[in-house]
Write a protein that holds these residues in place. Sequence first.
Motif, PDB file in Angstrom:
ATOM      1  N   MET A  64       0.908  -1.088   0.117  1.00  0.00           N
ATOM      2  CA  MET A  64       0.470  -0.025  -0.166  1.00  0.00           C
ATOM      3  C   MET A  64       1.047   0.947   0.045  1.00  0.00           C
ATOM      4  O   MET A  64       1.423   0.859   0.810  1.00  0.00           O
ATOM      5  N   THR A  65       0.468   2.325  -1.120  1.00  0.00           N
ATOM      6  CA  THR A  65       1.263   3.595  -0.978  1.00  0.00           C
ATOM      7  C   THR A  65       0.192   4.582  -0.458  1.00  0.00           C
ATOM      8  O   THR A  65      -0.610   4.315  -0.248  1.00  0.00           O
ATOM      9  N   PRO A  66       1.347   5.588   0.572  1.00  0.00           N
ATOM     10  CA  PRO A  66       0.109   6.882   0.738  1.00  0.00           C
ATOM     11  C   PRO A  66      -0.211   7.162  -0.100  1.00  0.00           C
ATOM     12  O   PRO A  66      -1.973   7.765   0.194  1.00  0.00           O
ATOM     13  N   ALA A  67      -0.331   7.145  -1.138  1.00  0.00           N
ATOM     14  CA  ALA A  67      -1.533   7.524  -2.676  1.00  0.00           C
ATOM     15  C   ALA A  67      -2.657   6.459  -2.264  1.00  0.00           C
ATOM     16  O   ALA A  67      -3.852   6.692  -2.279  1.00  0.00           O
ATOM     17  N   ARG A  68      -2.952   5.258  -2.223  1.00  0.00           N
ATOM     18  CA  ARG A  68      -3.510   4.167  -2.357  1.00  0.00           C
ATOM     19  C   ARG A  68      -4.486   3.473  -0.944  1.00  0.00           C
ATOM     20  O   ARG A  68      -5.523   4.495  -0.572  1.00  0.00           O
ATOM     21  N   TRP A  69      -3.838   4.460   0.538  1.00  0.00           N
ATOM     22  CA  TRP A  69      -3.985   4.806   1.351  1.00  0.00           C
ATOM     23  C   TRP A  69      -5.308   5.510   2.049  1.00  0.00           C
ATOM     24  O   TRP A  69      -5.921   6.251   2.675  1.00  0.00           O
ATOM     25  N   ALA A  70      -4.529   6.753   0.871  1.00  0.00           N
ATOM     26  CA  ALA A  70      -4.888   8.452   1.176  1.00  0.00           C
ATOM     27  C   ALA A  70      -6.438   8.547   0.236  1.00  0.00           C
ATOM     28  O   ALA A  70      -7.457   8.160   0.564  1.00  0.00           O
ATOM     29  N   ALA A  71      -6.378   7.400  -1.410  1.00  0.00           N
ATOM     30  CA  ALA A  71      -7.847   6.617  -1.591  1.00  0.00           C
ATOM     31  C   ALA A  71      -8.830   6.064  -0.873  1.00  0.00           C
ATOM     32  O   ALA A  71      -9.526   6.356  -1.208  1.00  0.00           O
ATOM     33  N   LEU A  72      -8.760   5.196   0.227  1.00  0.00           N
ATOM     34  CA  LEU A  72      -9.446   4.335   0.623  1.00  0.00           C
ATOM     35  C   LEU A  72      -9.904   5.511   2.062  1.00  0.00           C
ATOM     36  O   LEU A  72     -11.330   4.342   2.109  1.00  0.00           O
ATOM     37  N   GLU A  73      -8.822   5.722   2.436  1.00  0.00           N
ATOM     38  CA  GLU A  73      -9.664   6.730   3.339  1.00  0.00           C
ATOM     39  C   GLU A  73     -10.640   7.876   2.723  1.00  0.00           C
ATOM     40  O   GLU A  73     -11.934   7.723   3.626  1.00  0.00           O
ATOM     41  N   ARG A  74     -10.342   7.939   1.880  1.00  0.00           N
ATOM     42  CA  ARG A  74     -11.613   8.666   0.695  1.00  0.00           C
ATOM     43  C   ARG A  74     -12.746   8.317   0.679  1.00  0.00           C
ATOM     44  O   ARG A  74     -14.420   8.200   0.966  1.00  0.00           O
ATOM     45  N   ALA A  75     -12.686   7.548  -0.045  1.00  0.00           N
ATOM     46  CA  ALA A  75     -13.585   6.034  -0.256  1.00  0.00           C
ATOM     47  C   ALA A  75     -14.935   5.739   1.040  1.00  0.00           C
ATOM     48  O   ALA A  75     -15.977   5.967   1.099  1.00  0.00           O
ATOM     49  N   ASN A  76     -13.750   5.398   1.936  1.00  0.00           N
ATOM     50  CA  ASN A  76     -15.346   5.054   3.437  1.00  0.00           C
ATOM     51  C   ASN A  76     -14.723   6.103   3.604  1.00  0.00           C
ATOM     52  O   ASN A  76     -16.281   6.111   4.461  1.00  0.00           O
ATOM     53  N   ALA A  77     -14.753   7.854   3.538  1.00  0.00           N
ATOM     54  CA  ALA A  77     -15.165   8.681   4.153  1.00  0.00           C
ATOM     55  C   ALA A  77     -16.757   9.216   3.182  1.00  0.00           C
ATOM     56  O   ALA A  77     -17.649   9.587   4.118  1.00  0.00           O
ATOM     57  N   ALA A  78     -16.929   8.340   2.369  1.00  0.00           N
ATOM     58  CA  ALA A  78     -18.150   8.438   1.186  1.00  0.00           C
ATOM     59  C   ALA A  78     -19.195   7.696   1.686  1.00  0.00           C
ATOM     60  O   ALA A  78     -20.175   8.228   1.678  1.00  0.00           O
ATOM     61  N   ARG A  79     -18.521   6.516   2.517  1.00  0.00           N
ATOM     62  CA  ARG A  79     -20.104   5.650   3.013  1.00  0.00           C
ATOM     63  C   ARG A  79     -20.309   5.743   3.820  1.00  0.00           C
ATOM     64  O   ARG A  79     -21.003   5.362   4.460  1.00  0.00           O
ATOM     65  N   ARG A  80     -19.751   6.369   4.810  1.00  0.00           N
ATOM     66  CA  ARG A  80     -20.562   7.226   6.288  1.00  0.00           C
ATOM     67  C   ARG A  80     -21.262   8.997   6.241  1.00  0.00           C
ATOM     68  O   ARG A  80     -22.012   8.395   6.926  1.00  0.00           O
ATOM     69  N   VAL A  81     -21.177   9.036   4.851  1.00  0.00           N
ATOM     70  CA  VAL A  81     -22.394   9.914   4.731  1.00  0.00           C
ATOM     71  C   VAL A  81     -23.811   9.856   4.181  1.00  0.00           C
ATOM     72  O   VAL A  81     -23.707   9.109   3.590  1.00  0.00           O
ATOM     73  N   GLY A  90     -21.283   8.584  11.297  1.00  0.00           N
ATOM     74  CA  GLY A  90     -20.292   7.740  12.076  1.00  0.00           C
ATOM     75  C   GLY A  90     -19.879   6.548  12.143  1.00  0.00           C
ATOM     76  O   GLY A  90     -18.854   5.599  12.671  1.00  0.00           O
ATOM     77  N   TYR A  91     -20.380   5.582  10.884  1.00  0.00           N
ATOM     78  CA  TYR A  91     -20.580   4.745  10.832  1.00  0.00           C
ATOM     79  C   TYR A  91     -20.326   4.549   8.800  1.00  0.00           C
ATOM     80  O   TYR A  91     -21.234   5.069   8.621  1.00  0.00           O
ATOM     81  N   ARG A  92     -20.677   3.094   8.802  1.00  0.00           N
ATOM     82  CA  ARG A  92     -20.884   3.070   7.458  1.00  0.00           C
ATOM     83  C   ARG A  92     -22.771   3.299   7.625  1.00  0.00           C
ATOM     84  O   ARG A  92     -22.864   2.154   7.099  1.00  0.00           O
ATOM     85  N   ILE A  93     -22.974   3.304   6.307  1.00  0.00           N
ATOM     86  CA  ILE A  93     -24.496   3.621   6.233  1.00  0.00           C
ATOM     87  C   ILE A  93     -24.679   1.988   5.353  1.00  0.00           C
ATOM     88  O   ILE A  93     -23.917   1.657   4.392  1.00  0.00           O
ATOM     89  N   PRO A  94     -25.460   1.636   5.536  1.00  0.00           N
ATOM     90  CA  PRO A  94     -25.665   0.125   5.068  1.00  0.00           C
ATOM     91  C   PRO A  94     -26.227   0.002   3.391  1.00  0.00           C
ATOM     92  O   PRO A  94     -27.378   0.864   3.590  1.00  0.00           O
ATOM     93  N   ALA A  95     -26.398  -1.090   3.001  1.00  0.00           N
ATOM     94  CA  ALA A  95     -26.178  -1.107   1.319  1.00  0.00           C
ATOM     95  C   ALA A  95     -28.050  -1.355   1.110  1.00  0.00           C
ATOM     96  O   ALA A  95     -29.318  -0.772   0.624  1.00  0.00           O
ATOM     97  N   SER A  96     -28.504  -2.022   2.860  1.00  0.00           N
ATOM     98  CA  SER A  96     -30.109  -2.395   2.900  1.00  0.00           C
ATOM     99  C   SER A  96     -30.934  -1.093   2.825  1.00  0.00           C
ATOM    100  O   SER A  96     -32.124  -0.883   2.243  1.00  0.00           O
ATOM    101  N   LEU A  97     -30.240   0.002   3.844  1.00  0.00           N
ATOM    102  CA  LEU A  97     -31.197   0.810   4.396  1.00  0.00           C
ATOM    103  C   LEU A  97     -30.647   2.153   3.290  1.00  0.00           C
ATOM    104  O   LEU A  97     -31.968   2.671   2.394  1.00  0.00           O
ATOM    105  N   GLY A  98     -29.557   2.419   2.442  1.00  0.00           N
ATOM    106  CA  GLY A  98     -28.960   3.875   2.007  1.00  0.00           C
ATOM    107  C   GLY A  98     -29.202   5.181   2.795  1.00  0.00           C
ATOM    108  O   GLY A  98     -29.091   5.380   1.477  1.00  0.00           O
ATOM    109  N   MET A  99     -29.496   5.374   3.367  1.00  0.00           N
ATOM    110  CA  MET A  99     -29.405   6.414   4.375  1.00  0.00           C
ATOM    111  C   MET A  99     -29.522   5.739   6.117  1.00  0.00           C
ATOM    112  O   MET A  99     -29.092   4.480   6.319  1.00  0.00           O
ATOM    113  N   CYS A 100     -28.907   7.308   6.055  1.00  0.00           N
ATOM    114  CA  CYS A 100     -28.545   6.858   7.815  1.00  0.00           C
ATOM    115  C   CYS A 100     -29.782   6.103   9.045  1.00  0.00           C
ATOM    116  O   CYS A 100     -30.760   6.013   8.586  1.00  0.00           O
TER     117      CYS A 100
END
Length: 112
Positions: A64-81, A90-100
Amino acid sequence: MSTIPVYPWRLAPEGLATLRQLRALGLRPGGQDVAAQLERPRRRREPLVAFLYRVDLALPVRPMTPARWAALERANAARRVCPECGRDAGYRIPASLGMCTPCAYPDTTTAA
């Protein structure tokens, strides 16, 4: 057209491994074709299938390079919104709900 060997569950020969087993060894298939497959029978359904790869042809996992770690952080942050309210849940949004959870189950009781 050649067919690949099929082995019963837990009876694969030495030198072959599944993707998970390769990853546990710190390896990846590295572009090689499937060498064989395992089949686990199930009642009233098609058998479970696991593909096997040759361990001697496997390559090391790419680090894992620093760029890959940064991309993974951005992807995980997007799944929390939450797409409904736009807040970070503050947690990963469940796909079954599609919202918090507050958006999916709004408080229906009102203070009287």
